[in-house]
Motif scaffolding. Structure first.
Motif, short mmCIF file in Angstrom:
data_model
loop_
_atom_site.label_atom_id
_atom_site.label_comp_id
_atom_site.label_asym_id
_atom_site.label_seq_id
_atom_site.Cartn_x
_atom_site.Cartn_y
_atom_site.Cartn_z
N GLY A 10 0.82 -1.22 0.00
CA GLY A 10 0.00 0.00 0.00
C GLY A 10 0.85 1.27 0.00
N ALA A 11 0.19 2.39 0.17
CA ALA A 11 0.88 3.69 0.13
C ALA A 11 1.84 3.85 1.31
CB ALA A 11 -0.15 4.82 0.11
N ILE A 33 -6.30 -4.56 4.36
CA ILE A 33 -7.36 -3.79 3.69
C ILE A 33 -8.28 -4.71 2.87
CG2 ILE A 33 -6.13 -1.58 3.66
CD1 ILE A 33 -5.42 -2.05 0.74
N GLN A 38 -9.40 -1.57 7.76
CA GLN A 38 -9.33 -0.11 7.73
C GLN A 38 -10.64 0.56 8.11
OE1 GLN A 38 -9.58 -2.15 5.24
NE2 GLN A 38 -10.26 -1.23 3.32
N ARG A 39 -11.72 -0.25 8.13
CA ARG A 39 -13.02 0.32 8.48
C ARG A 39 -13.43 -0.01 9.93
NH1 ARG A 39 -13.47 -0.82 3.01
NH2 ARG A 39 -14.20 -2.95 3.36
N ALA A 50 -10.25 5.84 6.28
CA ALA A 50 -10.13 4.38 6.13
C ALA A 50 -9.08 4.00 5.09
CB ALA A 50 -11.50 3.77 5.77
N ARG A 51 -7.92 4.63 5.19
CA ARG A 51 -6.83 4.34 4.25
C ARG A 51 -5.54 4.10 5.05
NH1 ARG A 51 -10.55 4.58 1.07
NH2 ARG A 51 -10.77 5.89 -0.77
N VAL A 52 -4.62 3.38 4.44
CA VAL A 52 -3.27 3.30 4.98
C VAL A 52 -2.36 4.13 4.08
CG1 VAL A 52 -3.45 1.06 6.12
CG2 VAL A 52 -2.86 1.13 3.68
N PRO A 53 -1.29 4.70 4.60
CA PRO A 53 -0.75 4.53 5.95
C PRO A 53 -1.28 5.57 6.93
CG PRO A 53 0.77 5.84 4.65
CD PRO A 53 -0.39 5.52 3.74
N GLU A 65 -1.75 10.45 5.13
CA GLU A 65 -1.36 10.89 3.78
C GLU A 65 0.13 10.60 3.58
OE1 GLU A 65 -2.97 11.71 1.06
OE2 GLU A 65 -4.88 11.59 2.10
N SER A 66 0.38 9.66 2.69
CA SER A 66 1.75 9.17 2.52
C SER A 66 2.75 10.27 2.16
CB SER A 66 1.79 8.05 1.48
OG SER A 66 1.25 8.50 0.25
N GLN A 106 0.12 9.66 -8.63
CA GLN A 106 -0.60 8.82 -7.65
C GLN A 106 -2.10 8.86 -7.93
OE1 GLN A 106 -0.03 9.80 -3.49
NE2 GLN A 106 -0.97 7.91 -2.81
N MET A 110 -4.75 5.80 -8.88
CA MET A 110 -6.02 5.57 -8.15
C MET A 110 -7.16 5.36 -9.15
SD MET A 110 -5.63 5.62 -4.83
CE MET A 110 -4.01 5.53 -4.11
N HIS A 114 -8.69 2.05 -8.11
CA HIS A 114 -9.88 2.30 -7.28
C HIS A 114 -10.90 3.11 -8.07
CE1 HIS A 114 -7.86 0.78 -3.70
NE2 HIS A 114 -6.81 1.50 -4.01
N TRP A 172 3.09 0.22 -8.53
CA TRP A 172 1.63 0.15 -8.73
C TRP A 172 1.25 0.11 -10.21
CZ3 TRP A 172 -0.20 4.49 -4.84
CH2 TRP A 172 0.14 4.09 -3.54
N1 LIG Z 1 -3.79 9.68 -0.53
C1 LIG Z 1 -3.63 8.56 0.38
C2 LIG Z 1 -4.14 7.32 -0.32
C3 LIG Z 1 -4.02 6.12 0.55
C4 LIG Z 1 -4.68 4.91 -0.08
O1 LIG Z 1 -5.47 5.01 -1.04
N2 LIG Z 1 -4.39 3.75 0.50
C5 LIG Z 1 -5.00 2.54 0.01
C6 LIG Z 1 -3.93 1.46 -0.11
S1 LIG Z 1 -2.77 1.95 -1.34
C7 LIG Z 1 -6.04 2.08 1.01
O2 LIG Z 1 -5.84 2.21 2.21
N3 LIG Z 1 -7.14 1.51 0.54
C8 LIG Z 1 -8.15 1.01 1.37
C9 LIG Z 1 -9.51 1.08 0.74
O3 LIG Z 1 -9.58 1.58 -0.42
O4 LIG Z 1 -10.48 0.69 1.37
C10 LIG Z 1 -2.14 8.40 0.74
O5 LIG Z 1 -1.30 8.61 -0.13
O6 LIG Z 1 -1.86 8.10 1.92
#
Ligand SMILES: N[C@@H](CCC(=O)N[C@@H](CS)C(=O)NCC(=O)O)C(=O)O
Length: 212
Positions: A10-11, A33, A38-39, A50-53, A65-66, A106, A110, A114, A172
């Motif tokens: 992940g990020a 995830i 994450q939720r 609900a995102r990492v990191p 925010e990475s 980035q 996405m 996503h 990615w």
């Molecule tokens: N802009 C955020 C994006 C983080 C992101 O999208 N992380 C993804 C993994 S790469 C995630 O946690 N996804 C979980 C989900 O979509 O439910 C960052 O750079 O930290």
């Protein structure tokens, strides 16, 4: 002491590599995830998106925010040499590339991975996915031309955290029609990241055997 909430590939990759390069004391907390960790209510308190990191520091301070964590850590540990500090001639370029990468390349990745976050309907999502690959190819060409003229790293002769960020984003693209490593100067930069023990340690700890 830091706590890093992460998920394999992940990020968090860039942040994880940085922490290893810095040699920081860190507790690694895996957020799966794919299982929806994450939720969970506990994690949403740290990161409402609900995102990492997510990084926890100084006991109870939280940052997500990475790109922000990358800059935060590189500056907090100047001995790592991974960020040109205010006043350094590379400072402007470094900030430019960090922001460019996070809100351009980035974002385009996405749209590929996503796309359901951006548009409804299988047909529309497939179109967005195809379009994102064209956009990424244009960005890759732009970056490769830049590296050819002013590289081998984004800011010139010195490897900084922004180069780690680019190596992560390159991974990615590995399943796309035109992965970033197909461009020669980008490939050289990715290999330079892979040559660093901290990056290799991160890959090993995240269980990643396809680094590009
Ligand atoms: N802009 C955020 C994006 C983080 C992101 O999208 N992380 C993804 C993994 S790469 C995630 O946690 N996804 C979980 C989900 O979509 O439910 C960052 O750079 O930290």
């Amino acid at each position: 002491m830091y706590k890093l909430y992460w998920s394999a590939g992940g990020a968090n990759m860039v942040v994880h590599a940085l922490l290893r390069e810095i040699g920081a004391d860190v507790e690694m907390i895996n957020i799966d995830i794919h299982k929806g960790d994450q939720r969970s209510a506990a994690y949403l308190k740290l990161n409402p998106h609900a995102r990492v990191p997510t990084l926890v520091y100084d006991g109870d301070k939280v940052i997500y925010e990475s790109a922000a964590i990358t800059q935060f850590l590189a500056e907090r540990h100047p001995e790592s040499g991974l960020a040109p500090l205010p006043g350094h001639p590379d400072r402007g370029a470094y900030l430019q590339w960090m922001v460019y990468l996070t809100n351009t390349l980035q974002e385009a990745t996405m749209h590929y991975w996503h796309n359901d976050n951006f548009i409804d309907g299988a047909d529309e999502q497939a179109k967005l996915k195809a379009h994102s690959q064209q956009r990424i190819a244009k960005i890759a060409q732009f970056l490769d031309d830049h590296l050819a003229a002013k590289g081998p790293y984004l800011c010139g002769g010195k490897f900084y955290a922004c180069d780690y960020f680019l190596a992560m984003l390159a991974r990615w693209t590995r399943l796309m029609a035109n992965p970033l490593h197909q461009w020669p100067h980008l490939n050289k930069l990715i290999r330079a990241a892979l040559d660093r023990p901290a990056y290799r340690r991160m890959l090993e700890e995240e269980g990643i055997d396809q680094p590009v």
